[in-house]
Scaffold this motif. Sequence first.
Motif, short mmCIF file in Angstrom:
data_model
loop_
_atom_site.label_atom_id
_atom_site.label_comp_id
_atom_site.label_asym_id
_atom_site.label_seq_id
_atom_site.Cartn_x
_atom_site.Cartn_y
_atom_site.Cartn_z
N LYS A 37 5.12 9.71 -18.00
CA LYS A 37 5.16 10.48 -19.24
C LYS A 37 6.58 10.74 -19.69
O LYS A 37 6.87 10.75 -20.89
N ILE A 38 7.48 10.97 -18.73
CA ILE A 38 8.88 11.24 -19.06
C ILE A 38 9.57 9.99 -19.59
O ILE A 38 10.37 10.05 -20.51
N SER A 39 9.23 8.85 -19.03
CA SER A 39 9.90 7.60 -19.36
C SER A 39 9.52 7.12 -20.75
O SER A 39 8.36 7.21 -21.16
N GLU A 40 10.51 6.61 -21.47
CA GLU A 40 10.25 6.04 -22.78
C GLU A 40 9.68 4.63 -22.65
O GLU A 40 8.92 4.18 -23.48
N ASN A 41 10.09 3.92 -21.60
CA ASN A 41 9.63 2.56 -21.35
C ASN A 41 8.68 2.58 -20.16
O ASN A 41 8.82 3.42 -19.26
N PRO A 42 7.73 1.66 -20.11
CA PRO A 42 6.85 1.64 -18.94
C PRO A 42 7.63 1.26 -17.68
O PRO A 42 8.53 0.42 -17.72
N LEU A 43 7.30 1.93 -16.57
CA LEU A 43 8.00 1.68 -15.31
C LEU A 43 7.27 0.62 -14.50
O LEU A 43 6.05 0.58 -14.47
N THR A 44 8.03 -0.22 -13.83
CA THR A 44 7.46 -1.27 -13.00
C THR A 44 7.12 -0.70 -11.62
O THR A 44 7.48 0.44 -11.29
N GLY A 45 6.46 -1.50 -10.82
CA GLY A 45 6.16 -1.09 -9.45
C GLY A 45 7.42 -0.84 -8.64
O GLY A 45 7.48 0.07 -7.82
N VAL B 247 0.82 -1.20 0.00
CA VAL B 247 0.00 0.00 0.00
C VAL B 247 0.87 1.26 0.00
O VAL B 247 0.36 2.37 -0.09
N PHE B 248 2.19 1.10 0.08
CA PHE B 248 3.09 2.25 0.15
C PHE B 248 2.87 3.20 -1.01
O PHE B 248 2.81 4.42 -0.81
N LEU B 249 2.76 2.68 -2.24
CA LEU B 249 2.60 3.56 -3.40
C LEU B 249 1.30 4.34 -3.33
O LEU B 249 1.25 5.51 -3.71
N GLU B 250 0.25 3.72 -2.82
CA GLU B 250 -1.02 4.44 -2.68
C GLU B 250 -0.92 5.52 -1.61
O GLU B 250 -1.46 6.62 -1.79
N TYR C 188 20.71 3.60 -11.28
CA TYR C 188 21.34 3.81 -12.59
C TYR C 188 20.37 3.42 -13.71
O TYR C 188 20.20 4.17 -14.68
N ARG C 189 19.73 2.26 -13.58
CA ARG C 189 18.77 1.83 -14.61
C ARG C 189 17.57 2.77 -14.69
O ARG C 189 17.06 3.05 -15.77
N LEU C 190 17.14 3.26 -13.54
CA LEU C 190 16.04 4.22 -13.50
C LEU C 190 16.44 5.52 -14.18
O LEU C 190 15.65 6.12 -14.93
N ARG C 191 17.67 5.96 -13.94
CA ARG C 191 18.16 7.18 -14.60
C ARG C 191 18.18 6.99 -16.11
O ARG C 191 17.87 7.92 -16.86
N LYS C 192 18.55 5.81 -16.57
CA LYS C 192 18.57 5.52 -18.01
C LYS C 192 17.16 5.57 -18.59
O LYS C 192 16.94 6.11 -19.67
N LYS C 193 16.19 4.98 -17.85
CA LYS C 193 14.81 4.96 -18.33
C LYS C 193 14.23 6.36 -18.42
O LYS C 193 13.42 6.65 -19.30
N LEU C 194 14.63 7.23 -17.48
CA LEU C 194 14.07 8.58 -17.43
C LEU C 194 14.94 9.61 -18.14
O LEU C 194 14.62 10.79 -18.14
N ASN C 195 16.03 9.17 -18.75
CA ASN C 195 16.95 10.04 -19.49
C ASN C 195 17.46 11.20 -18.64
O ASN C 195 17.45 12.36 -19.06
N ILE C 196 17.88 10.89 -17.42
CA ILE C 196 18.45 11.91 -16.54
C ILE C 196 19.93 12.03 -16.87
O ILE C 196 20.64 11.03 -16.96
N ASN C 197 20.40 13.26 -17.07
CA ASN C 197 21.80 13.49 -17.40
C ASN C 197 22.71 12.98 -16.29
O ASN C 197 22.34 12.98 -15.12
N THR C 198 23.91 12.58 -16.66
CA THR C 198 24.85 12.04 -15.69
C THR C 198 25.37 13.12 -14.74
O THR C 198 25.80 12.80 -13.64
N ASP C 199 25.32 14.38 -15.17
CA ASP C 199 25.82 15.44 -14.30
C ASP C 199 24.77 15.93 -13.30
O ASP C 199 25.07 16.73 -12.43
N GLU C 200 23.54 15.42 -13.39
CA GLU C 200 22.50 15.80 -12.45
C GLU C 200 22.39 14.77 -11.33
O GLU C 200 22.53 13.57 -11.55
N LEU D 91 8.71 2.55 -9.60
CA LEU D 91 7.91 3.61 -8.99
C LEU D 91 8.23 3.74 -7.50
O LEU D 91 8.28 4.85 -6.96
N LYS D 92 8.48 2.61 -6.84
CA LYS D 92 8.84 2.64 -5.43
C LYS D 92 10.19 3.33 -5.25
O LYS D 92 10.38 4.13 -4.33
N MET D 93 11.12 3.06 -6.17
CA MET D 93 12.43 3.71 -6.12
C MET D 93 12.28 5.21 -6.35
O MET D 93 12.91 6.02 -5.66
N CYS D 94 11.41 5.60 -7.29
CA CYS D 94 11.14 7.03 -7.53
C CYS D 94 10.60 7.69 -6.27
O CYS D 94 10.99 8.81 -5.92
#
Length: 156
Positions: free
Chosen positions: A93-101, A75-78, A135-147, A104-107
């Motif tokens: 919306k930002i992610s190119e690939n669908p995100l798993t649960g 129930v944490f996500l809710e 790292y994998r989440l950053r790749k999915k969301l296209n977050i720059n390495t300097d951020e 989302l928990k990591m986010c």
Amino acid sequence: MNISFLLLSLALNSFFFYRKIKTYYFILNRDVHKNMQIDNLNHEVVRLKRLLNKDVFSEETLKDLVDSIQLNDTVFLEKFEVFFPGLFDKVQKISENPLTGSDLKMCAMLKLGFTAKQIAIYTNSSIKSVEGKIYRLRKKLNINTDEDSKAWFIVL
């Protein structure tokens, strides 16, 4: 000789002028990006103040949220969505690939400002595996390495 010297000095001046313009536009773009981040943070502060006035945020509810992380509660996500409505939609919306649960928990944990060590403790995993997930989440969301990923999620 004078004409060739004049052309050479004109070429050098135009070269340095071009570099100054390029540097100016780089700084201007960076300032615009920082102003956007400041605006996003200001909007987040206003939203959190509104929530605080509604008594949605309290020590007890935040403790309950952290406890649900520690217990791997489904129930944490809710519960998190109550505190930060629309965050998961923005991230999807930002992610190119669908995100798993799990993504989302990591986010959510990064949005709450947890470090990789804290996330590892709460999820009963190693720090290296958490860093890999981030790292994998950053790749999915296209977050720059300097951020910084925590700062990126706080601004979001």
